[in-house]
Design an enzyme around this catalytic site. Structure first.
Site, PDB file in Angstrom:
ATOM      1  CG  ASP A   1     -19.501  17.477  36.939  1.00 62.54           C
ATOM      2  OD1 ASP A   1     -18.574  17.917  37.643  1.00 62.54           O
ATOM      3  OD2 ASP A   1     -20.502  16.905  37.405  1.00 62.54           O
TER       4      ASP A   1
ATOM      5  CG  ASP B   1     -21.958   5.285  25.468  1.00 64.22           C
ATOM      6  OD1 ASP B   1     -21.372   5.996  24.615  1.00 64.22           O
ATOM      7  OD2 ASP B   1     -22.854   4.474  25.151  1.00 64.22           O
TER       8      ASP B   1
ATOM      9  CG  ASP C   1     -15.147  14.107  39.646  1.00 63.71           C
ATOM     10  OD1 ASP C   1     -14.573  15.206  39.466  1.00 63.71           O
ATOM     11  OD2 ASP C   1     -15.911  13.883  40.600  1.00 63.71           O
TER      12      ASP C   1
ATOM     13  CE  LYS D   1     -25.765   8.081  24.410  1.00 61.03           C
ATOM     14  NZ  LYS D   1     -25.075   6.781  24.517  1.00 61.03           N
TER      15      LYS D   1
ATOM     16  CE1 TYR E   1     -23.335  20.260  35.027  1.00 63.77           C
ATOM     17  CE2 TYR E   1     -22.586  21.837  36.667  1.00 63.77           C
ATOM     18  CZ  TYR E   1     -22.611  20.552  36.165  1.00 63.77           C
ATOM     19  OH  TYR E   1     -21.900  19.568  36.800  1.00 63.77           O
TER      20      TYR E   1
HETATM   21  C1  IPM Z   1     -16.988  20.706  39.509  1.00 64.98           C
HETATM   22  C2  IPM Z   1     -18.039  20.520  40.568  1.00 64.98           C
HETATM   23  C3  IPM Z   1     -19.152  21.532  40.317  1.00 64.98           C
HETATM   24  C4  IPM Z   1     -19.735  21.229  38.965  1.00 64.98           C
HETATM   25  C5  IPM Z   1     -20.232  21.588  41.405  1.00 64.98           C
HETATM   26  C6  IPM Z   1     -19.642  21.804  42.771  1.00 64.98           C
HETATM   27  C7  IPM Z   1     -21.264  22.637  41.099  1.00 64.98           C
HETATM   28  O1  IPM Z   1     -18.486  19.209  40.573  1.00 64.98           O
HETATM   29  O2  IPM Z   1     -16.427  21.821  39.436  1.00 64.98           O
HETATM   30  O3  IPM Z   1     -16.731  19.772  38.763  1.00 64.98           O
HETATM   31  O4  IPM Z   1     -20.614  20.353  38.851  1.00 64.98           O
HETATM   32  O5  IPM Z   1     -19.334  21.876  37.997  1.00 64.98           O
HETATM   33 MG    MG Z   2     -17.411  17.945  39.277  1.00 65.46          MG
END
Ligand code: IPM
Ligand code: MG
Length: 361
Positions: free
Chosen positions: A248, A224, A252, A192, A141
């Site tokens: 990240d 993975d 999710d 990884k 990032y």
């Molecule tokens: C998160 C989001 C952010 C990230 C974006 C909005 C920059 O997806 O906080 O997970 O990728 O860190």
């Molecule tokens: Mg995110």
């Protein structure tokens, strides 16, 4: 001494959910006699529109003075065509980096009341309670060089750099081991290391740190496989430690196991436990302003704020108990309702949590 909380409502549904979270903080402050002072500032798209920058100087100076920051969400289609360096998301990355918030905590808890909302079979997720510890201020990032360039023969090339030095790995690893000590003493580090040198170092340093924590059972897993295991048998995990990009993605996935991303809070801490607290969900522009958003992720983020930055564990417990109470009472926003007809508004959900805090405490 009053504690200063900076509110950054941001974009989309951000302002609606932050408003409810602030009301909950005020209710908790009154029950637990806390002296909280609130400021508000712009971050993300709203900051671009009003001040020409996703993380303006005024926001930066308030953020640096605050004991904790509560953020809604940033981004939306309106700003999607901007170049990468000017997008709302850069505001979020800017504040994370500016305040050195390297430790991102993303709990994924399945509330028994919502077991049916998960996309996995109920027995796979019943009782799920895992914590993802994501490194937040390094890796791909932030690595340099980065960019898109056009070569002399007209071919465009995009590139980013995934880089961690051992001090960055060591400081997040130590915190992950410490969180594991407070939980079930198991830590799984995700990398990884079969391909990427940067994560070979990650694995090596995490293993070195583990020598200081002999009470913790450390395992390593390739990303993975970790993605697969999360949807195959998620309860094998307790604390997962990983870098910025993998964190990240996996967070999710973990969020969806619990049925609704609208329920999940997060904390991003620096070495002094000052922090930024935000729901894991995004700005949801499709429902912004309609009173449909679930404020519970923001409210639970406020609870993490009380716990980690203000060290007010009892107040945090009360907020969490209040959320359980409203779920028990059957109240559901659209994202977790069985049918749209049963859904309550953002404000009604906020009202119920506020009432529960005052009456339960
Ligand atoms: C998160 C989001 C952010 C990230 C974006 C909005 C920059 O997806 O906080 O997970 O990728 O860190
Ligand atoms: Mg995110």
């Amino acid at each position: 001494m009053p504690r200063r909380i900076l509110l950054l409502p941001g974009d989309g549904i951000g302002p609606e959910v932050v408003e409810q979270a602030q009301r909950v903080l005020i209710a908790a402050a009154s029950v637990f006699n806390l002296d909280l002072v609130f400021d508000s500032a712009d971050l993300g798209g709203v900051a671009i529109d009003k001040q020409g920058h996703p993380y303006p100087e005024t926001t930066r100076s308030l953020a640096r003075q605050a004991d904790a920051v509560l953020l809604g969400a940033v981004g939306g289609p309106k700003w999607d065509s901007l170049p990468a360096a000017e997008r709302p998301e850069r505001g979020l990355l800017g504040i994370r980096s500016d305040l050195d918030l390297f430790c991102n905590l993303r709990p994924a808890i399945l509330y028994p009341q919502l077991a049916e909302a998960s996309s996995l079979k109920p027995d796979l997720v019943a009782g799920l309670n895992l914590l993802i510890v994501r490194e937040l201020t390094g890796g791909i990032y932030f690595g340099e060089p980065r960019g898109v360039e056009t070569s002399a023969d007209g071919v465009r090339k995009g590139f980013n750099t995934d880089v961690y030095d051992e001090t960055e790995i060591r400081r997040i690893a130590k915190l992950a081991f410490q969180f594991a000590q407070k939980r079930s003493a198991r830590l799984c580090s995700v990398d990884k290391a079969n391909v990427l040198e940067v994560t070979m170092l990650w694995r090596e340093v995490v293993s070195e740190v583990s020598e200081e924590y002999p009470d913790i059972e450390l395992s390593h897993m390739y990303v993975d496989n970790a993605a697969m295991q999360l949807v195959r048998e998620p309860k094998q995990f307790d604390v997962m430690l990983t870098g910025n990009l993998f964190g990240d993605i996996l967070s999710d996935t973990a969020a969806m196991l619990t049925g609704s991303i609208g329920m999940l809070p997060s904390a991003s801490l620096n070495a002094e436990s000052r922090g930024l607290y935000e729901p894991v969900h995004g700005s949801a522009p499709d429902i912004a302003g309609e009173g449909k958003a679930n404020p519970l992720a923001a409210i639970l983020s406020a609870s993490m704020l009380l716990r980690y930055s203000l060290d007010e564990g009892a107040a945090a417990d009360a907020v969490e108990a209040a959320v359980e109470h409203v779920l028990d009472s059957g109240l559901r926003t659209l994202d977790i309702a069985n049918s749209p007809a049963d859904a309550v508004s953002t404000k009604v959900m906020g009202d119920a949590v506020v009432t529960a805090i005052s009456s339960l405490s």
